[in-house]
Design a protein around this motif. Structure first.
Motif, PDB file in Angstrom:
ATOM      1  N   ASP A   5      -9.124  -5.712   9.171  1.00  0.00           N
ATOM      2  CA  ASP A   5      -9.737  -4.487   8.397  1.00  0.00           C
ATOM      3  C   ASP A   5     -10.327  -4.362   7.579  1.00  0.00           C
ATOM      4  O   ASP A   5     -10.596  -5.944   6.345  1.00  0.00           O
ATOM      5  CB  ASP A   5      -8.425  -3.853   8.486  1.00  0.00           C
ATOM      6  CG  ASP A   5      -8.127  -2.634   7.581  1.00  0.00           C
ATOM      7  OD1 ASP A   5      -8.660  -2.475   6.317  1.00  0.00           O
ATOM      8  OD2 ASP A   5      -8.492  -1.622   8.723  1.00  0.00           O
ATOM      9  N   HIS A  27     -17.347   7.952   6.520  1.00  0.00           N
ATOM     10  CA  HIS A  27     -16.292   8.694   7.094  1.00  0.00           C
ATOM     11  C   HIS A  27     -16.451  10.277   6.801  1.00  0.00           C
ATOM     12  O   HIS A  27     -14.727  10.894   6.614  1.00  0.00           O
ATOM     13  CB  HIS A  27     -16.117   7.956   5.634  1.00  0.00           C
ATOM     14  CG  HIS A  27     -15.012   6.814   5.695  1.00  0.00           C
ATOM     15  ND1 HIS A  27     -14.145   6.412   6.726  1.00  0.00           N
ATOM     16  CD2 HIS A  27     -15.656   5.553   6.066  1.00  0.00           C
ATOM     17  CE1 HIS A  27     -13.834   4.933   6.768  1.00  0.00           C
ATOM     18  NE2 HIS A  27     -15.244   4.116   6.823  1.00  0.00           N
ATOM     19  N   GLY A  47     -11.118   7.055   7.321  1.00  0.00           N
ATOM     20  CA  GLY A  47      -9.791   6.253   7.315  1.00  0.00           C
ATOM     21  C   GLY A  47      -8.975   6.796   6.456  1.00  0.00           C
ATOM     22  O   GLY A  47      -9.366   7.528   5.581  1.00  0.00           O
ATOM     23  N   ARG A  48      -7.859   5.634   6.508  1.00  0.00           N
ATOM     24  CA  ARG A  48      -7.076   5.800   5.779  1.00  0.00           C
ATOM     25  C   ARG A  48      -6.945   5.422   4.228  1.00  0.00           C
ATOM     26  O   ARG A  48      -6.169   6.244   3.526  1.00  0.00           O
ATOM     27  CB  ARG A  48      -5.890   4.964   6.291  1.00  0.00           C
ATOM     28  CG  ARG A  48      -5.848   3.256   6.477  1.00  0.00           C
ATOM     29  CD  ARG A  48      -4.719   2.991   7.069  1.00  0.00           C
ATOM     30  NE  ARG A  48      -5.397   1.289   7.236  1.00  0.00           N
ATOM     31  CZ  ARG A  48      -4.741   0.394   6.106  1.00  0.00           C
ATOM     32  NH1 ARG A  48      -4.046   1.021   5.637  1.00  0.00           N
ATOM     33  NH2 ARG A  48      -4.597  -0.927   6.508  1.00  0.00           N
ATOM     34  N   ALA A  49      -7.102   4.564   4.148  1.00  0.00           N
ATOM     35  CA  ALA A  49      -7.983   4.599   2.300  1.00  0.00           C
ATOM     36  C   ALA A  49      -8.826   4.889   1.778  1.00  0.00           C
ATOM     37  O   ALA A  49      -8.727   4.865   1.110  1.00  0.00           O
ATOM     38  CB  ALA A  49      -8.812   2.548   2.155  1.00  0.00           C
ATOM     39  N   ALA A  79      -4.189   9.198  -1.513  1.00  0.00           N
ATOM     40  CA  ALA A  79      -3.248   8.786  -0.150  1.00  0.00           C
ATOM     41  C   ALA A  79      -3.030   7.047  -1.280  1.00  0.00           C
ATOM     42  O   ALA A  79      -3.668   6.360  -1.740  1.00  0.00           O
ATOM     43  CB  ALA A  79      -4.926   7.934   0.554  1.00  0.00           C
ATOM     44  N   LEU A 100      -1.436   3.388  -1.158  1.00  0.00           N
ATOM     45  CA  LEU A 100      -1.589   2.299  -0.043  1.00  0.00           C
ATOM     46  C   LEU A 100      -1.042   1.390  -0.599  1.00  0.00           C
ATOM     47  O   LEU A 100      -1.280   0.885  -2.110  1.00  0.00           O
ATOM     48  CB  LEU A 100      -3.106   1.876   0.142  1.00  0.00           C
ATOM     49  CG  LEU A 100      -4.030   2.900   0.591  1.00  0.00           C
ATOM     50  CD1 LEU A 100      -5.255   2.354   0.285  1.00  0.00           C
ATOM     51  CD2 LEU A 100      -3.533   3.504   2.153  1.00  0.00           C
TER      52      LEU A 100
END
Length: 295
Positions: free
Chosen positions: A155, A188, A193-195, A200, A202
């Motif tokens: 990733d 993006h 993306g999730r990051a 967010a 993490l």
């Protein structure tokens, strides 16, 4: 069920920390080849069969390393790091196009172990290296007569752990797929993306946190700069940087050569065919977006 004596087609699919021990959950892959763009998609396909959920067992990571890793002695043929939205899945698909290659593409157990390393203190570095080495060796092992080499596609965030990963596999060639940051931010924007979403959380990477009201482009740029800085800190003895705009040709020329692979008769045709399709959606053609215009 209890752990078998031999690896067979059992595959680690989840890593967790339970009662002070690193634990691994396994399922039966039943000779299934990892043909999906991502490892977790293969797992999801297998678990669509309710019977598969009944064929599971759990071991400690130490047991994996001591009992099962010796049955799978090998090291990866190459490691793929990347900045995100830069063709890394395409390169992984080109390698996977040859049936003798196994590609572990962003597997959840790798992310889970790296996250635990950041969260669980007082575990020696050599223990984490032993666990990472054993886990990936077991996951990438030869399970069929035609398989002879395996690769790990990480990733984008795993580049932050690339120093640890490359120290665990010294001498293994790696590539970092790069792209102009303004282009990655644009990629993006519609599908982050999730990051890449401000606010967010993490786990294990809290230093990347931005308040929810942070402009998205500002947050994405900060995350990408951290990834790129980590890539630039790696020793270059076994490394190579590849720009997004060199693809797809760089896949079957530069990357293949850097990984020391020998293409056999007919191989380049298969690799080129894989390069012509969108790696995440094979029903459409792959397109290399033009470079961002200056100014």
């Amino acid at each position: 069920m209890s752990a078998p004596k031999a690896l067979g087609d059992w595959m680690p699919v989840h890593v967790s920390w339970e009662a002070g021990e690193c634990m691994v959950e396994w399922i039966d892959f039943a000779e299934t080849r990892m043909t999906e763009p991502f490892f977790d998609q293969t797992v999801a396909r297998l678990l669509e069969n309710p019977c598969r959920n009944l064929r599971r067992f759990q071991t400690g990571m130490d047991e994996l390393c001591e009992r099962f890793a010796p049955q799978a002695e090998s090291k990866p043929g190459g490691l793929i790091f990347h900045i995100s939205r830069c063709g890394s899945t395409l390169v992984a698909g080109m390698l996977r196009a040859l049936r003798r290659h196994v590609v572990l593409s962003e597997p959840a157990p790798l992310e889970q172990l790296l996250r635990l390393r950041r969260q669980v203190k007082a575990i020696p570095e050599e223990t984490w290296q032993k666990w990472l080495r054993g886990l990936l060796m077991v996951m990438g092992r030869r399970r069929g007569d035609e398989e002879d080499c395996w690769f790990v596609k990480c990733d984008a965030l795993h580049t932050l752990d690339a120093g640890f990963i490359t120290r665990t596999f010294p001498g293994v060639p790696w590539v970092f797929l790069d792209r102009d940051i303004s282009e990655v931010i644009s990629a993006h924007t519609n599908s982050p993306g999730r990051a890449m979403v401000p606010g967010a959380i993490l786990p294990g990477r809290e230093f990347l946190y931005s308040p929810p009201d942070t402009p998205p482009g500002e947050h994405i740029a900060r995350v990408l700069e951290a990834i790129r800085a980590a890539s630039r800190a790696l020793p270059m003895e076994a490394g190579m940087f590849v720009d997004y705009h060199e693809l797809p040709e760089a896949g079957w020329r530069k990357v293949v050569a850097h990984f020391g692979l020998k293409l056999r008769a007919g191989d380049e045709v298969l690799v080129r065919e894989a390069a012509a399709r969108n790696a995440k959606n094979p029903d459409i053609a792959w397109k290399n977006d033009p470079p961002a215009k200056a100014g």
